[in-house]
Design a protein around this motif. Structure first.
Motif, PDB file in Angstrom:
ATOM      1  N   GLN A 104       0.814  -1.204   0.000  1.00 17.12           N
ATOM      2  CA  GLN A 104       0.000   0.000   0.000  1.00 17.12           C
ATOM      3  C   GLN A 104       0.854   1.263   0.000  1.00 17.12           C
ATOM      4  OE1 GLN A 104      -3.348   0.013   2.711  1.00 17.12           O
ATOM      5  NE2 GLN A 104      -3.305  -2.226   2.867  1.00 17.12           N
ATOM      6  N   ARG A 105       0.401   2.277  -0.709  1.00 18.02           N
ATOM      7  CA  ARG A 105       1.122   3.540  -0.808  1.00 18.02           C
ATOM      8  C   ARG A 105       0.994   4.351   0.467  1.00 18.02           C
ATOM      9  NH1 ARG A 105      -0.961   6.800  -5.601  1.00 18.02           N
ATOM     10  NH2 ARG A 105      -0.817   4.762  -6.610  1.00 18.02           N
ATOM     11  N   ASP A 106       1.979   5.225   0.685  1.00 19.92           N
ATOM     12  CA  ASP A 106       2.010   6.113   1.848  1.00 19.92           C
ATOM     13  C   ASP A 106       1.930   5.334   3.157  1.00 19.92           C
ATOM     14  OD1 ASP A 106       2.192   8.403   0.245  1.00 19.92           O
ATOM     15  OD2 ASP A 106       0.022   8.490   0.021  1.00 19.92           O
ATOM     16  N   CYS A 107       2.544   4.169   3.164  1.00 24.43           N
ATOM     17  CA  CYS A 107       2.577   3.338   4.368  1.00 24.43           C
ATOM     18  C   CYS A 107       4.018   2.997   4.728  1.00 24.43           C
ATOM     19  CB  CYS A 107       1.766   2.058   4.169  1.00 24.43           C
ATOM     20  SG  CYS A 107      -0.016   2.330   4.102  1.00 24.43           S
TER      21      CYS A 107
ATOM     22  N   ASP B 162       9.985 -14.819  17.757  1.00 19.57           N
ATOM     23  CA  ASP B 162       8.754 -14.489  17.036  1.00 19.57           C
ATOM     24  C   ASP B 162       9.042 -13.336  16.080  1.00 19.57           C
ATOM     25  OD1 ASP B 162       6.282 -13.880  16.075  1.00 19.57           O
ATOM     26  OD2 ASP B 162       5.411 -13.275  18.005  1.00 19.57           O
ATOM     27  N   PRO B 163       9.188 -13.598  14.764  1.00 26.16           N
ATOM     28  CA  PRO B 163       9.586 -12.542  13.821  1.00 26.16           C
ATOM     29  C   PRO B 163       8.513 -11.489  13.603  1.00 26.16           C
ATOM     30  CG  PRO B 163       8.955 -14.503  12.616  1.00 26.16           C
ATOM     31  CD  PRO B 163       8.919 -14.878  14.084  1.00 26.16           C
ATOM     32  N   LEU B 164       7.261 -11.790  13.955  1.00 23.86           N
ATOM     33  CA  LEU B 164       6.172 -10.850  13.739  1.00 23.86           C
ATOM     34  C   LEU B 164       5.800 -10.085  15.003  1.00 23.86           C
ATOM     35  CD1 LEU B 164       3.853 -12.930  11.377  1.00 23.86           C
ATOM     36  CD2 LEU B 164       5.754 -11.420  10.820  1.00 23.86           C
ATOM     37  N   ARG B 165       6.560 -10.286  16.069  1.00 22.75           N
ATOM     38  CA  ARG B 165       6.330  -9.527  17.302  1.00 22.75           C
ATOM     39  C   ARG B 165       6.688  -8.067  17.057  1.00 22.75           C
ATOM     40  NH1 ARG B 165       5.646  -6.668  21.042  1.00 22.75           N
ATOM     41  NH2 ARG B 165       6.215  -6.938  23.232  1.00 22.75           N
ATOM     42  N   ASP B 166       5.754  -7.151  17.341  1.00 22.08           N
ATOM     43  CA  ASP B 166       5.917  -5.714  17.114  1.00 22.08           C
ATOM     44  C   ASP B 166       6.348  -5.420  15.682  1.00 22.08           C
ATOM     45  OD1 ASP B 166       5.763  -3.032  17.696  1.00 22.08           O
ATOM     46  OD2 ASP B 166       7.815  -2.912  18.450  1.00 22.08           O
ATOM     47  N   SER B 167       5.633  -5.968  14.738  1.00 27.15           N
ATOM     48  CA  SER B 167       5.822  -5.656  13.319  1.00 27.15           C
ATOM     49  C   SER B 167       4.461  -5.314  12.735  1.00 27.15           C
ATOM     50  CB  SER B 167       6.441  -6.845  12.571  1.00 27.15           C
ATOM     51  OG  SER B 167       5.577  -7.972  12.625  1.00 27.15           O
ATOM     52  N   GLY B 168       4.455  -4.561  11.653  1.00 23.25           N
ATOM     53  CA  GLY B 168       3.181  -4.194  11.068  1.00 23.25           C
ATOM     54  C   GLY B 168       3.316  -3.150   9.988  1.00 23.25           C
ATOM     55  N   MET B 169       2.219  -2.507   9.665  1.00 21.20           N
ATOM     56  CA  MET B 169       2.163  -1.466   8.636  1.00 21.20           C
ATOM     57  C   MET B 169       1.494  -0.231   9.221  1.00 21.20           C
ATOM     58  SD  MET B 169       0.079  -1.440   5.029  1.00 21.20           S
ATOM     59  CE  MET B 169      -1.477  -1.224   5.908  1.00 21.20           C
ATOM     60  N   TYR B 170       2.175   0.913   9.131  1.00 23.55           N
ATOM     61  CA  TYR B 170       1.643   2.180   9.624  1.00 23.55           C
ATOM     62  C   TYR B 170       1.174   3.015   8.442  1.00 23.55           C
ATOM     63  CZ  TYR B 170       1.486   6.846  11.730  1.00 23.55           C
ATOM     64  OH  TYR B 170       1.108   8.093  12.160  1.00 23.55           O
ATOM     65  N   ASN B 171      -0.084   3.396   8.440  1.00 23.71           N
ATOM     66  CA  ASN B 171      -0.657   4.205   7.368  1.00 23.71           C
ATOM     67  C   ASN B 171      -0.506   5.677   7.728  1.00 23.71           C
ATOM     68  OD1 ASN B 171      -2.587   5.670   5.683  1.00 23.71           O
ATOM     69  ND2 ASN B 171      -3.392   3.655   5.114  1.00 23.71           N
ATOM     70  N   MET B 172       0.279   6.429   6.941  1.00 20.76           N
ATOM     71  CA  MET B 172       0.525   7.830   7.262  1.00 20.76           C
ATOM     72  C   MET B 172      -0.720   8.692   7.122  1.00 20.76           C
ATOM     73  SD  MET B 172       4.314   8.662   5.758  1.00 20.76           S
ATOM     74  CE  MET B 172       4.194  10.360   6.360  1.00 20.76           C
ATOM     75  N   ARG B 173      -1.685   8.273   6.299  1.00 20.33           N
ATOM     76  CA  ARG B 173      -2.881   9.076   6.095  1.00 20.33           C
ATOM     77  C   ARG B 173      -3.885   8.915   7.228  1.00 20.33           C
ATOM     78  NH1 ARG B 173      -4.181   6.986   0.151  1.00 20.33           N
ATOM     79  NH2 ARG B 173      -3.293   5.128   1.118  1.00 20.33           N
ATOM     80  N   THR B 174      -3.950   7.709   7.813  1.00 22.79           N
ATOM     81  CA  THR B 174      -4.936   7.444   8.864  1.00 22.79           C
ATOM     82  C   THR B 174      -4.312   7.361  10.254  1.00 22.79           C
ATOM     83  OG1 THR B 174      -4.762   5.034   8.654  1.00 22.79           O
ATOM     84  CG2 THR B 174      -6.321   6.168   7.196  1.00 22.79           C
ATOM     85  N   GLY B 175      -2.995   7.143  10.328  1.00 27.00           N
ATOM     86  CA  GLY B 175      -2.344   6.960  11.621  1.00 27.00           C
ATOM     87  C   GLY B 175      -2.606   5.607  12.236  1.00 27.00           C
TER      88      GLY B 175
END
Length: 372
Positions: A315-318, A330-343
């Motif tokens: 996704q763009r702007d993420c 656990d490789p997915l611990r505290d990982s993710g995608m932050y959307n700059m438009r929605t926060g």
């Protein structure tokens, strides 16, 4: 009649073959056959991968697990584009492309700073001047952070370099990145530095470190997602993005109280903000930006920007982030995608994708970008 080889396969037919391959691993392997196939296949984009502790790779965001031959008795401590930065138990280092198996030997950077077997207390961040495939004489810069209390920048040039040029910063660097052909370092107190090098000698040498930015609007502000009632911590990254040098600030907070709140391992990511480095003589400061111009950022021990429109599911702007601190299985611990438009922060993988079950391993999570 001239004899034709597989490398003479027309590009349009090659793309048809790629589209018929259901496995991401097979689409990656196709690029390793020869240089013409690798060049022609670049128009058919591949998603970024996340290294897993057991030496396998996770495709983002579809969750496909890829198993590729990787060197044994070595630990993954970072990456550079399509190459893994591997460190052996004796401190020996190399950049290895797990898909083509091309290897570039590096000096024993594991002996710089504090290093004891696989109990790594130093963090290593390698960077190269160009995103093109590494050549035997590629220049490699390495930021070595020791428990976040000090840093050292090393410059080495393979093949099998026997020494290196280095410089200690008067205060720790958080990250380094090449931009417009020059190596930059992100320092404490909002400072941005240029690390000058001498290319005239047989081996490149660091000659000086100059501060070019020490001010910016909005640096004291916090994203709305960061609670003003709790103590926060930060981690910062430098990323080149479409002709701009970006400073990415990652904010952590904890639900714990008391002594545990001092330690990053008990915190979770709650927000980001992004600033652009003003390079002109008249601007010379950090400027806050609210979008990425359609790009997506991947931050960690290797940070990179990608055009989101070229990558299915990205996704763009993420800002895509992973746990690049306080190692965990656990490789997915505290990982993710932050959307700059929605926060908003969402998981790296879709809810319909099963989280991979891992069994041991000591690799650190890092991004790798197959032949991008």
């Amino acid at each position: 009649m001239a004899t034709l080889s597989w490398s003479d396969l027309p590009p349009d037919l090659l793309v048809l073959v790629l589209e018929c391959l259901p496995s991401l691993a097979d689409r990656v392997r196709l690029r390793t056959v020869c240089h013409p196939w690798r060049s022609n296949a670049r128009q058919h984009s591949l998603p970024p991968l996340l290294t897993l502790p057991d030496g396998t790779f996770l495709s983002i965001p579809d969750g496909e697990v890829i198993r590729m031959p990787v060197p044994k008795d070595a630990r993954c401590c970072g990456s550079v584009d399509s190459c893994l930065f591997l460190m052996e138990i004796d401190g020996g280092c190399s950049l290895v492309n797990p898909f083509s198996r091309v290897t570039v030997e590096l000096p024993k950077l594991g002996t710089v700073g504090c290093y004891n077997s696989f109990n790594v207390t130093s963090e290593h961040k390698p960077v190269i001047p160009s995103a093109l495939d590494l050549s035997p004489d590629s220049l490699v810069a390495m930021l070595i952070l020791h428990d976040r209390r000090g840093s050292k920048v090393c410059i080495c040039q393979p093949p099998i370099a026997t020494d290196m040029s280095s410089a200690r910063a008067s205060w720790p660097f958080d990250d380094i990145a090449f931009f417009n052909g020059k190596l930059h370092g992100l320092g404490d107190r909002n400072k941005l530095f240029v690390i000058d090098m001498d290319y005239e000698s047989d081996k490149p040498k660091i000659t000086s470190i100059r501060c070019i930015i020490s001010y910016g609007y909005g640096l004291r502000d916090l994203p709305q997602s960061v609670s003003r009632e709790k103590v926060h911590k930060k981690r910062e990254y430098l990323v080149e993005c479409c002709g701009r040098l970006l400073r990415v600030r990652r904010f952590f907070q904890s639900d714990h109280h008391g002594r545990t709140s001092r330690y990053l391992k008990h915190h979770n990511t709650v927000g980001f903000d992004v600033f652009e480095a003003g390079m002109s003589a008249n601007s010379g400061q950090w400027r806050k930006v609210n979008n990425l111009g359609g790009q997506a950022l991947f931050v960690g021990r290797r940070s990179k920007s990608l055009p989101a429109v070229e990558h299915n599911g990205i996704q763009r702007d993420c800002i895509y982030f992973l746990r690049d601190y306080c190692p965990t299985k656990d490789p997915l611990r505290d990982s993710g995608m932050y959307n700059m438009r929605t926060g908003m922060i969402t998981p790296l993988l879709s809810e319909t994708v099963a989280v991979p079950q891992l069994h041991g391993g000591n690799w650190c999570p890092t991004w790798i970008f197959p032949y991008y």
